[in-house]
Motif scaffolding. Structure first.
Motif, PDB file in Angstrom:
ATOM      1  N   VAL A   3       0.942  -1.210   0.070  1.00 49.20           N
ATOM      2  CA  VAL A   3      -0.081  -0.109   0.044  1.00 49.20           C
ATOM      3  C   VAL A   3       0.918   1.091   0.006  1.00 49.20           C
ATOM      4  O   VAL A   3       1.830   1.416   1.049  1.00 49.20           O
ATOM      5  N   GLY A   4       0.826   2.089  -1.076  1.00 50.15           N
ATOM      6  CA  GLY A   4       1.655   3.276  -1.463  1.00 50.15           C
ATOM      7  C   GLY A   4       2.406   3.115  -2.195  1.00 50.15           C
ATOM      8  O   GLY A   4       3.443   2.051  -2.292  1.00 50.15           O
ATOM      9  N   GLY A   5       2.348   4.093  -3.148  1.00 45.46           N
ATOM     10  CA  GLY A   5       3.299   4.052  -4.445  1.00 45.46           C
ATOM     11  C   GLY A   5       4.184   5.189  -4.735  1.00 45.46           C
ATOM     12  O   GLY A   5       4.690   5.377  -5.557  1.00 45.46           O
ATOM     13  N   GLY A   9       7.224   2.477  -1.180  1.00 44.88           N
ATOM     14  CA  GLY A   9       6.353   1.304  -1.709  1.00 44.88           C
ATOM     15  C   GLY A   9       6.688   0.782  -3.224  1.00 44.88           C
ATOM     16  O   GLY A   9       6.503  -0.405  -3.444  1.00 44.88           O
ATOM     17  N   ALA A  10       6.628   1.836  -3.909  1.00 46.17           N
ATOM     18  CA  ALA A  10       6.971   1.146  -5.471  1.00 46.17           C
ATOM     19  C   ALA A  10       8.423   0.512  -5.424  1.00 46.17           C
ATOM     20  O   ALA A  10       8.593  -0.644  -6.163  1.00 46.17           O
ATOM     21  N   THR A  11       9.439   0.864  -4.787  1.00 50.16           N
ATOM     22  CA  THR A  11      10.613   0.186  -4.668  1.00 50.16           C
ATOM     23  C   THR A  11      10.552  -1.075  -4.142  1.00 50.16           C
ATOM     24  O   THR A  11      11.070  -2.224  -4.662  1.00 50.16           O
ATOM     25  N   VAL A  25       2.478  -9.725  -6.813  1.00 45.55           N
ATOM     26  CA  VAL A  25       2.830  -8.500  -5.974  1.00 45.55           C
ATOM     27  C   VAL A  25       1.739  -7.408  -6.623  1.00 45.55           C
ATOM     28  O   VAL A  25       1.607  -7.237  -7.836  1.00 45.55           O
ATOM     29  N   THR A  26       0.863  -6.874  -5.557  1.00 50.23           N
ATOM     30  CA  THR A  26       0.136  -5.889  -5.957  1.00 50.23           C
ATOM     31  C   THR A  26       0.439  -4.466  -5.269  1.00 50.23           C
ATOM     32  O   THR A  26       0.617  -4.692  -3.917  1.00 50.23           O
ATOM     33  N   LEU A  27       0.401  -3.418  -6.058  1.00 47.93           N
ATOM     34  CA  LEU A  27       0.579  -2.246  -5.529  1.00 47.93           C
ATOM     35  C   LEU A  27      -0.874  -1.234  -5.368  1.00 47.93           C
ATOM     36  O   LEU A  27      -1.642  -1.330  -6.323  1.00 47.93           O
ATOM     37  N   VAL A  65       4.093  -6.398 -11.606  1.00 43.65           N
ATOM     38  CA  VAL A  65       3.379  -5.528 -10.433  1.00 43.65           C
ATOM     39  C   VAL A  65       1.967  -5.226 -11.028  1.00 43.65           C
ATOM     40  O   VAL A  65       1.955  -4.621 -11.868  1.00 43.65           O
ATOM     41  N   GLY A  66       1.118  -5.704 -10.146  1.00 35.63           N
ATOM     42  CA  GLY A  66      -0.274  -5.299 -10.374  1.00 35.63           C
ATOM     43  C   GLY A  66      -0.602  -3.877  -9.720  1.00 35.63           C
ATOM     44  O   GLY A  66      -0.114  -4.033  -8.545  1.00 35.63           O
ATOM     45  N   VAL A  67      -1.145  -3.093 -10.522  1.00 32.03           N
ATOM     46  CA  VAL A  67      -1.300  -1.615  -9.853  1.00 32.03           C
ATOM     47  C   VAL A  67      -2.657  -1.385  -9.997  1.00 32.03           C
ATOM     48  O   VAL A  67      -3.536  -1.664 -11.007  1.00 32.03           O
ATOM     49  N   ILE A  68      -3.340  -1.117  -8.843  1.00 33.43           N
ATOM     50  CA  ILE A  68      -4.532  -0.770  -8.660  1.00 33.43           C
ATOM     51  C   ILE A  68      -4.760   0.698  -7.953  1.00 33.43           C
ATOM     52  O   ILE A  68      -4.079   1.019  -6.807  1.00 33.43           O
ATOM     53  N   HIS A  69      -5.204   1.509  -8.739  1.00 33.69           N
ATOM     54  CA  HIS A  69      -5.334   3.109  -8.510  1.00 33.69           C
ATOM     55  C   HIS A  69      -6.564   3.264  -7.581  1.00 33.69           C
ATOM     56  O   HIS A  69      -7.796   3.329  -7.956  1.00 33.69           O
ATOM     57  N   SER A  70      -6.364   3.055  -6.207  1.00 32.03           N
ATOM     58  CA  SER A  70      -7.781   3.288  -5.265  1.00 32.03           C
ATOM     59  C   SER A  70      -6.924   3.534  -4.047  1.00 32.03           C
ATOM     60  O   SER A  70      -5.662   3.177  -3.930  1.00 32.03           O
TER      61      SER A  70
END
Length: 107
Positions: A3-5, A9-11, A25-27, A65-70
């Motif tokens: 949680v947190g990009g 978090g992104a690294t 891995v989901t961000l 990496v799966g990315v969810i914008h929420s």
């Protein structure tokens, strides 16, 4: 799940994926664009365009990496779930919280 990009978090998401390519891995990050602070003074001074400070998450997606914008609004550690702003609950095996910093204007 991360949680947190921002930088942390992104690294973390990137290197978890690289070190263990078989795991999902989901961000979770509400913003589609990250604006970096380092070198931002050059933007203020007119030496650099703000676009040079902004980064999307396409590279993470390309690395698997799966990315969810929420926005993550609640965590249920016993149920191993993160609830998102729209009501969706995401399950996780391991959770990294890297939401960054913010001002507490009313403190």
């Amino acid at each position: 799940m991360v949680v947190g990009g921002g930088f942390g978090g992104a690294t973390c998401a990137r290197f978890l994926r690289r070190l263990a390519p078989r795991i999902d891995v989901t961000l979770v990050e509400p913003d589609a664009t990250f604006t970096a602070c380092p070198f931002s003074n050059t933007v203020i001074a007119g030496l650099r365009d703000i676009r040079g400070q902004r980064f999307g998450y396409e590279t993470l997606r390309a690395e698997g990496v799966g990315v969810i914008h929420s926005e993550a609004v609640a965590i249920d550690p016993q149920g191993r779930q993160v609830r998102l702003a729209e009501g969706t609950a995401l399950g996780y095996d391991r959770l990294v919280l890297a939401p960054g910093i913010d001002f507490r204007w009313n403190a």
